[in-house]
Every structure is written in structure tokens, then in C-alpha cells.
Enzyme design. Sequence first.
Site, PDB file in Angstrom:
ATOM      1  N   ASN A  72       0.902   2.084  -1.895  1.00 50.30           N
ATOM      2  CA  ASN A  72       0.550   2.978  -0.799  1.00 50.30           C
ATOM      3  C   ASN A  72      -0.446   4.057  -1.200  1.00 50.30           C
ATOM      4  O   ASN A  72      -0.942   4.777  -0.341  1.00 50.30           O
ATOM      5  CB  ASN A  72       1.807   3.631  -0.217  1.00 50.30           C
ATOM      6  N   GLU A  75      -8.935  -6.162   0.340  1.00 50.98           N
ATOM      7  CA  GLU A  75      -8.154  -6.085   1.576  1.00 50.98           C
ATOM      8  C   GLU A  75      -7.509  -7.416   1.968  1.00 50.98           C
ATOM      9  O   GLU A  75      -6.937  -7.534   3.045  1.00 50.98           O
ATOM     10  CB  GLU A  75      -9.005  -5.542   2.737  1.00 50.98           C
ATOM     11  N   ARG A 122     -17.949  -2.597 -14.545  1.00 53.69           N
ATOM     12  CA  ARG A 122     -17.801  -2.933 -15.964  1.00 53.69           C
ATOM     13  C   ARG A 122     -18.289  -4.357 -16.236  1.00 53.69           C
ATOM     14  O   ARG A 122     -19.025  -4.605 -17.187  1.00 53.69           O
ATOM     15  CB  ARG A 122     -16.340  -2.788 -16.382  1.00 53.69           C
ATOM     16  N   LYS A 134      -3.957   5.821  -2.917  1.00 46.21           N
ATOM     17  CA  LYS A 134      -5.400   5.594  -2.920  1.00 46.21           C
ATOM     18  C   LYS A 134      -5.818   5.005  -4.266  1.00 46.21           C
ATOM     19  O   LYS A 134      -5.246   5.336  -5.282  1.00 46.21           O
ATOM     20  CB  LYS A 134      -6.108   6.932  -2.697  1.00 46.21           C
ATOM     21  N   LYS A 136      -6.965   1.405  -4.771  1.00 48.63           N
ATOM     22  CA  LYS A 136      -6.936  -0.045  -4.943  1.00 48.63           C
ATOM     23  C   LYS A 136      -8.348  -0.626  -4.985  1.00 48.63           C
ATOM     24  O   LYS A 136      -8.721  -1.331  -5.923  1.00 48.63           O
ATOM     25  CB  LYS A 136      -6.111  -0.687  -3.819  1.00 48.63           C
ATOM     26  N   THR A 137      -9.136  -0.309  -3.980  1.00 46.48           N
ATOM     27  CA  THR A 137     -10.529  -0.771  -3.952  1.00 46.48           C
ATOM     28  C   THR A 137     -11.340  -0.082  -5.036  1.00 46.48           C
ATOM     29  O   THR A 137     -12.174  -0.715  -5.697  1.00 46.48           O
ATOM     30  CB  THR A 137     -11.144  -0.521  -2.564  1.00 46.48           C
ATOM     31  N   THR A 138     -11.093   1.205  -5.237  1.00 44.36           N
ATOM     32  CA  THR A 138     -11.831   1.949  -6.250  1.00 44.36           C
ATOM     33  C   THR A 138     -11.644   1.326  -7.630  1.00 44.36           C
ATOM     34  O   THR A 138     -12.602   1.187  -8.396  1.00 44.36           O
ATOM     35  CB  THR A 138     -11.375   3.424  -6.254  1.00 44.36           C
ATOM     36  N   TRP A 156      -4.873  -2.568  12.046  1.00 48.75           N
ATOM     37  CA  TRP A 156      -3.415  -2.478  12.089  1.00 48.75           C
ATOM     38  C   TRP A 156      -2.909  -2.231  13.503  1.00 48.75           C
ATOM     39  O   TRP A 156      -1.761  -2.441  13.789  1.00 48.75           O
ATOM     40  CB  TRP A 156      -2.880  -1.429  11.118  1.00 48.75           C
ATOM     41  N   PHE A 184     -10.762  -1.826  10.659  1.00 54.67           N
ATOM     42  CA  PHE A 184      -9.332  -1.832  10.349  1.00 54.67           C
ATOM     43  C   PHE A 184      -8.540  -2.204  11.588  1.00 54.67           C
ATOM     44  O   PHE A 184      -8.760  -1.681  12.668  1.00 54.67           O
ATOM     45  CB  PHE A 184      -8.912  -0.477   9.778  1.00 54.67           C
TER      46      PHE A 184
END
Length: 192
Positions: A29, A121, A43, A31, A33-35, A86, A84
Site C-alpha cells: 500500500n 500496474e 540501472r 508509495k 512500487k513504480t519508482t 478503480w 486509473f
Amino acid sequence: MPAKEKKYKWRRADYQEKTRGLLVVNTGNGKGKTTSALGLLMRAAGQGLHCCMIQFMKARNDRYGEHVAAEKLGIEVHTMGDGFTWDTKNPEQDQKTARATWELCIDKMRSREYDLLVFDELIYVLSYGMLPLADVIAELSAMRADQPALHIVVTGRDAPAELIDAADLVTEMREVKHPFSAGIRAQRGIEF
């Protein structure tokens, strides 16, 4: 006099022979995940690997900082979503978009052109039942068996147990504190 930087001669065949590809899951939950996935892309691109990111939910017409940076680094990005969803008003369209996006993922995996693929996602799409989980895991498993050096990263909240079991590396982002709770809106360079 500074130490001489060690340079490696890049040969993709050597890399693939010596690499065990990983299935990486960034979930939770919090912040990041994408970052985190973007950090791996950066890399890998810096090491000369062929990389691609496919985004399932971000709207195809939106341009985020990661898109501009990826272009500069030679990282291919496909933003395929309708935004998005949801609180969707059109579940049939969302399923159609999810299926088309997954088909692009399959094409990229089967092309044998990449060393690192990020399916950003994808876990949301699985959580909302827009794609059959068993089919996705079967395809990921088949690609990993066929291309043992291929790294695949998937992101999104609420990763299903079956995906976690199939993965080599799972990181759960846990929210401890978030600026939105203090009334601070999304900021350029941080959220987009």
C-alpha cells in the site's frame, strides 16, 4: 591520481549465458512500487541492457517525468491505459484495454529482444479481475523457462499469493506516513 574505472565489454550473449532472470514483484500500500521499477530500468539501461516498460493503467495520453527520462536513456515505454479505473464506469472497456496491453506484454516477452521488462500496474489489473491470474502466471512461467536470463518486474497493490509464490524477489511497500494525509497534493518530480 584516482583509481581507474573498471570497464566491462558488453556482449549480450555472454550476459545471457551468465544471468539467471528474476521475477520481481513490487507490491503493498505504500508509495514506491513504480519508482523502484524505474530505478531498476535506469540501472539496467546504464549497463547496456535492452529494457521496456509497459504501463497498464496510466492514460496513454499522459506524459510523466519517467517518460521524458526514459526517452533520454533509450528505455522503451508504452503507456496503454485509459486512466486509473478503480471506480470504473465501463468495465467492458477496461477489460478490453487490459487484454490488449497484456497482448503487448506477451509480444515483448516472445520477441527475445529484451533483458528487462517492467509490467507496471499489472497487479491492479489482476486484482480487479480484468485478466485471468492463472493465464498470466502460466505465460510468465513459460517465458522464464524459454528465456532464463529475462528479468520481469510487475507492480501494483494486493499481489495475489500465486504471483508471490512464483516470484524470486517480492518487496512490499508499507505506508508509514504520506504527505497527502497532511493535505499536500501530488508534486512534480515526486508523483509525476
